[in-house]
Design a protein around this motif. Structure first.
Motif, PDB file in Angstrom:
ATOM      1  N   LYS A   1      19.717   3.954 -15.392  1.00  0.00           N
ATOM      2  CA  LYS A   1      20.614   4.771 -15.695  1.00  0.00           C
ATOM      3  C   LYS A   1      21.054   5.730 -14.210  1.00  0.00           C
ATOM      4  N   SER A   2      19.715   6.619 -13.959  1.00  0.00           N
ATOM      5  CA  SER A   2      18.777   7.137 -13.046  1.00  0.00           C
ATOM      6  C   SER A   2      19.165   6.230 -11.259  1.00  0.00           C
ATOM      7  N   ILE A   3      18.687   5.091 -11.220  1.00  0.00           N
ATOM      8  CA  ILE A   3      19.044   4.390 -10.110  1.00  0.00           C
ATOM      9  C   ILE A   3      20.768   4.059  -9.892  1.00  0.00           C
ATOM     10  N   GLN A   4      21.395   3.855 -11.266  1.00  0.00           N
ATOM     11  CA  GLN A   4      22.595   3.935 -10.333  1.00  0.00           C
ATOM     12  C   GLN A   4      23.566   4.768 -10.285  1.00  0.00           C
ATOM     13  N   LYS A   5      23.145   6.313 -10.838  1.00  0.00           N
ATOM     14  CA  LYS A   5      23.839   7.633 -10.032  1.00  0.00           C
ATOM     15  C   LYS A   5      23.506   7.617  -8.794  1.00  0.00           C
ATOM     16  N   GLY A   6      22.011   6.625  -8.062  1.00  0.00           N
ATOM     17  CA  GLY A   6      21.913   7.282  -7.063  1.00  0.00           C
ATOM     18  C   GLY A   6      20.475   7.698  -6.760  1.00  0.00           C
ATOM     19  N   ILE A   7      19.589   7.731  -7.337  1.00  0.00           N
ATOM     20  CA  ILE A   7      18.360   8.730  -7.266  1.00  0.00           C
ATOM     21  C   ILE A   7      17.092   8.018  -7.281  1.00  0.00           C
ATOM     22  N   GLN A   8      16.206   7.814  -6.401  1.00  0.00           N
ATOM     23  CA  GLN A   8      15.519   7.053  -5.766  1.00  0.00           C
ATOM     24  C   GLN A   8      14.030   7.843  -5.548  1.00  0.00           C
ATOM     25  N   VAL A   9      13.271   7.511  -6.166  1.00  0.00           N
ATOM     26  CA  VAL A   9      12.076   8.277  -6.431  1.00  0.00           C
ATOM     27  C   VAL A   9      11.048   8.074  -5.571  1.00  0.00           C
ATOM     28  N   ILE A  10      10.062   8.574  -4.706  1.00  0.00           N
ATOM     29  CA  ILE A  10       9.296   7.933  -4.227  1.00  0.00           C
ATOM     30  C   ILE A  10       7.743   8.632  -4.975  1.00  0.00           C
ATOM     31  N   TYR A  11       7.181   7.832  -6.089  1.00  0.00           N
ATOM     32  CA  TYR A  11       6.204   8.438  -7.011  1.00  0.00           C
ATOM     33  C   TYR A  11       5.245   8.679  -5.568  1.00  0.00           C
ATOM     34  N   GLN A  12       4.142   9.807  -6.662  1.00  0.00           N
ATOM     35  CA  GLN A  12       2.788   9.323  -5.860  1.00  0.00           C
ATOM     36  C   GLN A  12       1.827   8.945  -6.227  1.00  0.00           C
ATOM     37  N   ASP A  13       1.547   7.643  -7.040  1.00  0.00           N
ATOM     38  CA  ASP A  13       1.720   6.081  -7.571  1.00  0.00           C
ATOM     39  C   ASP A  13       2.005   5.350  -6.056  1.00  0.00           C
ATOM     40  N   LEU A  14       2.627   5.494  -6.144  1.00  0.00           N
ATOM     41  CA  LEU A  14       3.417   4.558  -4.458  1.00  0.00           C
ATOM     42  C   LEU A  14       4.370   3.285  -5.896  1.00  0.00           C
ATOM     43  N   SER A  15       4.069   3.054  -6.671  1.00  0.00           N
ATOM     44  CA  SER A  15       4.364   2.167  -7.586  1.00  0.00           C
ATOM     45  C   SER A  15       5.366   1.093  -6.692  1.00  0.00           C
ATOM     46  N   VAL A  16       4.192   0.072  -5.690  1.00  0.00           N
ATOM     47  CA  VAL A  16       4.575  -0.511  -4.498  1.00  0.00           C
ATOM     48  C   VAL A  16       4.131  -1.624  -5.622  1.00  0.00           C
ATOM     49  N   PHE A  17       4.937  -3.130  -5.064  1.00  0.00           N
ATOM     50  CA  PHE A  17       4.419  -4.585  -5.372  1.00  0.00           C
ATOM     51  C   PHE A  17       2.647  -4.557  -4.850  1.00  0.00           C
ATOM     52  N   PRO A  18       2.039  -4.709  -4.982  1.00  0.00           N
ATOM     53  CA  PRO A  18       0.946  -5.046  -4.370  1.00  0.00           C
ATOM     54  C   PRO A  18       0.696  -6.642  -4.075  1.00  0.00           C
ATOM     55  N   ASN A  19       1.485  -7.712  -5.082  1.00  0.00           N
ATOM     56  CA  ASN A  19       1.012  -8.987  -4.723  1.00  0.00           C
ATOM     57  C   ASN A  19       2.599  -9.219  -3.797  1.00  0.00           C
ATOM     58  N   LEU A  20       3.599  -9.060  -3.497  1.00  0.00           N
ATOM     59  CA  LEU A  20       4.928  -9.153  -2.233  1.00  0.00           C
ATOM     60  C   LEU A  20       4.902  -9.032  -1.173  1.00  0.00           C
ATOM     61  N   THR A  21       5.442  -8.518  -1.004  1.00  0.00           N
ATOM     62  CA  THR A  21       6.085  -8.412   1.707  1.00  0.00           C
ATOM     63  C   THR A  21       6.144  -7.400   1.662  1.00  0.00           C
ATOM     64  N   VAL A  22       6.081  -6.461   2.141  1.00  0.00           N
ATOM     65  CA  VAL A  22       6.823  -5.205   2.681  1.00  0.00           C
ATOM     66  C   VAL A  22       7.628  -5.161   2.839  1.00  0.00           C
ATOM     67  N   GLY A  23       8.612  -6.719   3.319  1.00  0.00           N
ATOM     68  CA  GLY A  23       9.983  -6.492   3.315  1.00  0.00           C
ATOM     69  C   GLY A  23      10.316  -6.431   2.021  1.00  0.00           C
ATOM     70  N   GLU A  24       9.923  -7.899   1.182  1.00  0.00           N
ATOM     71  CA  GLU A  24      10.641  -7.400  -0.183  1.00  0.00           C
ATOM     72  C   GLU A  24      10.916  -6.121  -1.081  1.00  0.00           C
ATOM     73  N   ASN A  25       9.639  -5.160  -0.969  1.00  0.00           N
ATOM     74  CA  ASN A  25       9.437  -4.318  -1.218  1.00  0.00           C
ATOM     75  C   ASN A  25       9.788  -2.865  -1.054  1.00  0.00           C
ATOM     76  N   ILE A  26      11.166  -3.861  -0.132  1.00  0.00           N
ATOM     77  CA  ILE A  26      11.298  -2.566   0.775  1.00  0.00           C
ATOM     78  C   ILE A  26      12.897  -2.063   0.235  1.00  0.00           C
ATOM     79  N   PHE A  27      13.028  -4.206  -0.638  1.00  0.00           N
ATOM     80  CA  PHE A  27      14.526  -4.681  -0.065  1.00  0.00           C
ATOM     81  C   PHE A  27      13.814  -4.014  -2.194  1.00  0.00           C
TER      82      PHE A  27
END
Lengths: 334, 501, 320
Positions: B77-103
């Motif tokens: 719901k939060s995402i659908q309302k247009g809220i994006q969080v950049i977490y301190q622990d980053l929450s990135v996917f280490p096994n995917l590429t930069v491009g996919e992570n951004i997408f």
């Protein structure tokens, strides 16, 4: 101020709070005994049955100890049955080849040699597992599945699928004898349970084993030699398999590559039912022993009711799921 | 003039008996850059998690976004309302590429939709350009440095045309020019009508970028201020409720016996030509950005990262540690940066966590652990360090951050160390416990224990050390006596001008 | 990363080529069309299940019950066809649905019971299998209708010299399954989300992924593939053997791990899995053709598995 519940032996509430798992198991055990008493009076809870249970239960119990200590460390040993069978085969070979009809003198030294050889083999397998897991970094599931296959393969190769049988009377005494009214296997199991319990809770190795199960990294940072601890854990697990096989082959009076294959699930069930956390770090021998008794009683009842072995194992699977479900409910309510 | 994009009323959250948030009201105006400020333990992370839907507030809460009222949010719901969080622990996917992570946020549009790799490339390229950084969108994120991963996380939030972007302490691993780039992106977002909520405890950044500031302390909202109404000092006072007068250390320690001497220590790709001495009773500070090699150096001193070249001398004798066991035996203890993964075994008891380093010392004649001895040892440390707990059988995770850190200290003090290495020891620790820890450090130095303090917080280093080393990209670039330099000067030196990037 | 990956797959490829060369020269019966086709046919089932296992491993989970699911699917499919009527399509449909249902059950249990997937699927393995054998008494089933027993070949033709060439259905199935899995994993958002989930499940949760939905898909997929793969198996053997499948879990897991999948999740490829299956198949087949006594087989496979997972793990450790 520290809690002083240790002094309140008769304070039931504090006992429950200290270990809810144990209390639930005791209640469950008493409940089952009550049920059996009411519905099958004199049929299951007989002295005869108790005696045969006391003969069957130890090998399962020792194998459960073997898998439990590895689960505590955050891993698992899926090769326990294969290890036990291999140890049994080694012992069996030594006894059948070296003890002949026409020999003079007591077969006991050879029996001892056979037993020790079996234990040695099982410890070596355990060390192999430990090295794979700790030093090479293979995940415990893969490593022990691999050794299960490898050791099973060696067993098949060496026995060509045949049964190795015919052990001297003196050896059969181990699995079938009685000492002071108690079956010898049962005494062995009790002794081991007490020893392992002390090892786990009162020695640096044992506590380190628990800690590794909860957080291997932090344990390493605290200066504990994690790799060495894990190798010891799996070696110990192997040794317990060897001891279990000593009893097993004595009871069956034979050794084979494929014995007891259904035991693996049951040992996991007993461990989890007994309070072992499947993710590692927690679990007590007392819980395991209670769970073992419960399962043995239920198993004997199934036997008595003539339930097929396959249905029984399906029920064990269901029971494991239910046990895990109950654990979750318990932990969310805390 | 500006309407509110997010309004929250009566937000509370309890964890067990702890009140993380107490009836907080919070609102952000559309298009502004708003800062949420507070110490560790002030509740700001909890508030963010409630906004992003990961955590639910207690009953009675009200969240209004774009005129739609909810009692709580879920991640989707939060995402659908247009809220994006950049977490301190980053929450990135280490096994995917930069491009996919951004997408990745496009993936939640649902359904078995087809992946358009070309589109991913384009979106990624565009976003990377915007943030003016150097990222290869085919690179696997797991192989990137932490600083680069942070950039990926920022790109991801920007790529989705969000209405409100929340950045939780985003500059912790960025060099000066990267921080500048980030701030200019924030300005771009602002002119595009996107709202930015910037969570930080770095007062200089707050002062630089914010328009309005909300201050939290101990779970309550202290106030909402325009940037023009406050300054560093006032903010600090609001955040902590105290006026802090910190005094720099004044003892001269260079003439004392050298506990540790490091000569020309080098490790490929990590640090080079490290030379310094640690004297008895000295607190030596090592400042620097993330990636400067300090933790790698600490690991080497602790035996967990053998150097390629150089010498480590302990009380004059050269040592080669094969593992941390030998380092510990030699009298070195290490309080790691990551308390949760490396410092403590959270699920296990306080008792075991405190004594894990000294099991061998607690054995009775049967080679088993003497329970009484164990208990009294733990009790001793609990009393000495004023740790608050109801029972030592409780899991250590039940303690507050500050008390947890004291347990970590206890387990090393129990080994009777000669040297203690503290790596960012006050992260996640509330202000009172912080000061308690500083006090403990000073007492330890009085007992002639040598302390190496690695920290990212300028005041922490400036006011608690006898001597300061500054590391950048693996080398010691400057050294200071604390009285020679002010907070601002030190801060500027640490961030540097980024010209050698 | 793609470079490192290519290196690994290339290495695997070399090993396979080396093995083929070895066996081709050691015995004349190995490198023939018949034998290679035979090999393909007998390992098609394993391959199909390995594709399912790949998806599960990528998602960060594991499934030990798929052999039991295959067995259940076989039985129910057989009963449906024999006692009622049906055709090839309905056979696959029934088996597929059983697979999805049982796999979905696994998914719910794993998601809600919060215990390691390994332990849960060991439990369901015994539950499904034990119950099935109990009900069916472990009977073998032979009496399939004729239309079922005829050989099903696709793309068949008779050559000029009268030789009949055709690709058996199970092999086509294998190829289709690999293609389908490849498309899902690389070209659908669903597949990419599965990779993401395996890489960092907390991040996936925060990004709003439907973790329950993904879990259901993953375990239903391997269930589905086990189901339809088992039909292929019955087509080859013309019978249902209850204890033929259970016990071969490690081979499937090993093939997938050999091909680059990690038990920790987030990694793996269809090509790698195909090569892993090929490796095991070639070794197995080669040993038989060379006349190595069957008593050696389990041992050799065990050795190969341990060596390969050992090398994999050690390399990963060194890189970290």
């Amino acid at each position: 101020m520290l809690n002083n519940n240790d002094n309140n032996l008769f304070n039931i509430r504090s006992i429950y709070q200290k270990d809810p798992t144990l209390s639930i198991l005791v209640i469950a055990l008493l409940f089952i005994i009550l049920l059996l008493f009411v519905f099958f009076p004199g049929k299951v809870l007989t002295a005869n049955n108790f005696e045969s249970m006391a003969f069957q239960l130890p090998e399962l119990g020792i194998l459960s100890l073997a898998i439990m200590i590895t689960m505590l460390s955050g891993g698992i040993n899926l090769s326990i049955i294969a290890t036990a069978n291999m140890a049994g085969i080694v012992s069996a070979f030594i006894m059948t080849r070296m003890i002949t009809e026409s020999m003079t003198g007591s077969p006991i030294p050879i029996i001892l040699l056979a037993i020790l050889a079996g234990w040695l083999v099982s410890v070596l397998i355990g060390i192999f597992n430990g090295v794979l897991i700790a030093y090479i970094g293979v995940s415990p599931i893969l490593a022990t599945l691999g050794t299960m296959t490898l050791v099973g393969g060696i067993s098949i190769l060496v026995t060509k699928g045949y049964v190795v049988s015919g052990f001297p009377e003196e050896y059969q005494y181990i699995g079938n004898g009685i000492f002071l009214g108690i079956p010898i296997p049962f005494l062995i199991f009790l002794g081991l349970a007490i020893l392992v319990s002390i090892l786990l809770r009162r020695t640096p190795f044992g506590i380190a084993n628990y800690l590794i199960g909860s957080n291997e990294t932090a344990t390493r940072f605290s200066g504990i030699n994690v790799n060495r601890t894990l190798v010891i854990t799996y070696a110990l697990s192997g040794l317990l398999c060897g001891i279990a096989s000593t009893i097993m082959i004595s009871r069956f009076n034979s050794a084979k590559a494929g014995y007891a294959s259904s035991y693996l699930l049951i040992t996991i069930l007993i461990s989890v039912l007994g309070g072992v956390d499947p993710y590692g770090g927690f679990g007590r021998i007392s819980g395991l022993v209670l769970a073992l008794f419960i399962l043995q009683l239920v198993s004997s009842t199934f036997n008595f009711l003539g339930l097929s072995a396959h249905l029984t194992i399906a029920i064990w699977g269901l029971l494991l799921l239910i046990t895990i479900g109950l654990r979750n409910i318990k932990s969310t309510s805390i | 003039m500006n309407e509110e994009i997010l309004t929250m009323h009566n937000i509370s959250k309890n964890y067990g008996g702890v009140h993380a948030l107490k009836s907080v009201d919070f609102s952000i105006k559309k298009g502004e850059v708003h800062c949420l400020v507070g110490e560790n333990g002030s509740g700001k992370s909890t508030l963010i998690k409630i906004i992003s839907g990961v955590v639910r507030p207690e009953k009675g809460a009200e969240i209004i976004i774009n005129h739609q009222r909810e009692n709580y949010l879920t991640p989707i719901k939060s995402i659908q309302k247009g809220i994006q969080v950049i977490y301190q622990d980053l929450s990135v996917f280490p096994n995917l590429t930069v491009g996919e992570n951004i997408f990745v946020n496009y993936y939640t549009k649902g359904g078995i939709q087809w992946v358009d790799w070309k589109n991913i490339k384009n979106v990624a390229r565009e976003t990377i350009k915007k943030v003016k950084v150097n990222l290869d969108f085919n690179e696997t994120v797991g192989l990137l440095s932490i600083a680069d991963r942070q950039l990926v996380a920022i790109c991801r939030a920007i790529a989705t045309n969000a209405q409100l972007i929340i950045m939780d302490e985003p500059t912790s691993s960025l060099a000066r020019h990267e921080i500048d780039a980030l701030f200019s992106v924030i300005q771009q977002l602002r002119s595009a009508g996107i709202t930015v909520l910037f969570v930080s405890h770095k007062l200089d950044e707050v002062m630089e970028i914010s328009e309005r500031v909300t201050v939290l302390r101990d779970g309550s909202k202290v106030g909402l201020f325009k940037r023009t109404e406050i300054d560093d000092k006032k903010l600090s006072y609001l955040m902590t409720g105290k006026e802090f007068v910190q005094k720099k250390l004044s003892e001269k320690v260079e003439n004392r016996k050298a506990l540790l001497e490091v000569k020309n220590l080098s490790k490929k790709n990590e640090y080079k030509d490290i030379n310094f001495k640690l004297h008895q009773g000295e607190i030596l500070g090592i400042a620097g950005m993330i990636g400067s090699g300090r933790t790698e150096l600490a690991f080497s001193l602790f035996g967990m990262n053998p150097p390629n070249y150089g010498q480590i001398l302990l009380e004059g004798k050269q040592v080669h540690f094969k593992s941390n066991e030998s380092a510990i035996e030699a009298g070195i203890g290490y309080v790691p940066e990551d308390r949760i993964e490396q410092g403590l075994i959270m699920e296990q008891t306080i008792k075991n966590n405190t004594t894990v380093t000294i099991f061998e010392k607690l054995l009775n004649h049967l080679k088993m652990i003497d329970q009484k001895k164990q208990q009294s040892t733990v009790q001793h440390w609990i009393n000495t360090l004023s740790i608050r707990t109801s029972s030592i059988e409780n899991p250590v995770k039940t303690l507050s951050g500050g008390n947890q850190q004291k347990i970590v200290l206890s387990k090393w003090l129990a080994t009777n160390p000669k040297i203690l290495i503290l790596d960012s020891p006050t992260v996640g620790v509330d202000i009172a416990a912080k000061n308690s820890l500083y006090q403990i450090m000073r007492e330890l130095s009085q007992r002639n224990i040598g302390i190496i303090l690695i920290s990212d917080e300028v005041p922490e280093i400036l006011y608690n050390c006898h001597y300061i080393l500054l590391m950048r990209k693996g080398r010691i670039v400057e050294t200071f006596q604390p009285e020679e330099v002010t907070e601002k000067e030190l801060n500027d030196k640490i961030i540097g001008d980024g010209q050698d990037e | 990363m793609s470079k490192m990956f290519k290196k690994f797959e290339f290495f695997l490829f070399l090993v396979i080529v080396a093995l083929i060369v070895f066996f081709a020269f050691s015995t004349e019966n190995f490198f023939t069309w018949e034998n290679l086709l035979d090999l393909l046919i007998s390992y098609s089932f394993l391959g199909i299940m390995a594709a399912g296992m790949l998806v599960v491993l990528i998602s960060g989970g594991i499934d030990l019950s798929f052999t039991a699911i295959a067995t259940v699917a076989q039985y129910i499919m057989a009963i449906t066809i024999i006692d009622y009527s049906g055709n090839l399509f309905s056979a696959f449909l029934v088996a597929g649905i059983i697979g999805i249902v049982l796999g979905g059950t696994n998914a719910f249990l794993i998601y809600y019971l919060k215990a390691p997937a390994m332990i849960i699927t060991i439990a369901t393995l015994n539950l499904f299998y034990g119950f099935t054998i109990f009900i069916t008494r472990g009977k073998w089933i032979y009496n399939f209708p004729d239309w079922f027993n005829q050989s099903h070949n696709v793309f068949s033709f008779t050559a000029a010299d009268g030789t009949y060439y055709g690709i058996p259905l199970p092999v086509i199935l294998l190829v289709l399954v690999f293609i389908l899995t490849y498309i899902i994993l690389n070209y659908t958002m669903l597949g990419r989300k599965i990779f993401a989930m395996g890489g960092n499940i907390e991040a996936a949760r925060r990004a709003g992924f439907n973790i329950l939905g993904l879990t259901i898909f993953v375990y239903s997929y391997i269930g589905f593939l086990s189901g339809i793969g088992s039909v292929g198996q019955v087509l080859i053997l013309h019978s249902v053997q209850p204890n033929a499948i259970v016990g071969r879990e490690l081979e499937v897991i090993a093939a997938t791990v050999l091909g680059g999948a990690s038990l920790a999740g987030g990694a793996g490829s269809v090509l790698g899995t195909a090569m892993g299956v090929a490796l095991l198949a070639i070794v197995w087949n080669g040993l038989i053709i060379m006349g190595v006594s069957s008593y050696w087989h389990k041992l050799i496979i065990g050795l190969i598995i341990i060596c390969s997972v050992g090398i994999n793990a050690y390399n990963r450790k060194r890189k970290a």
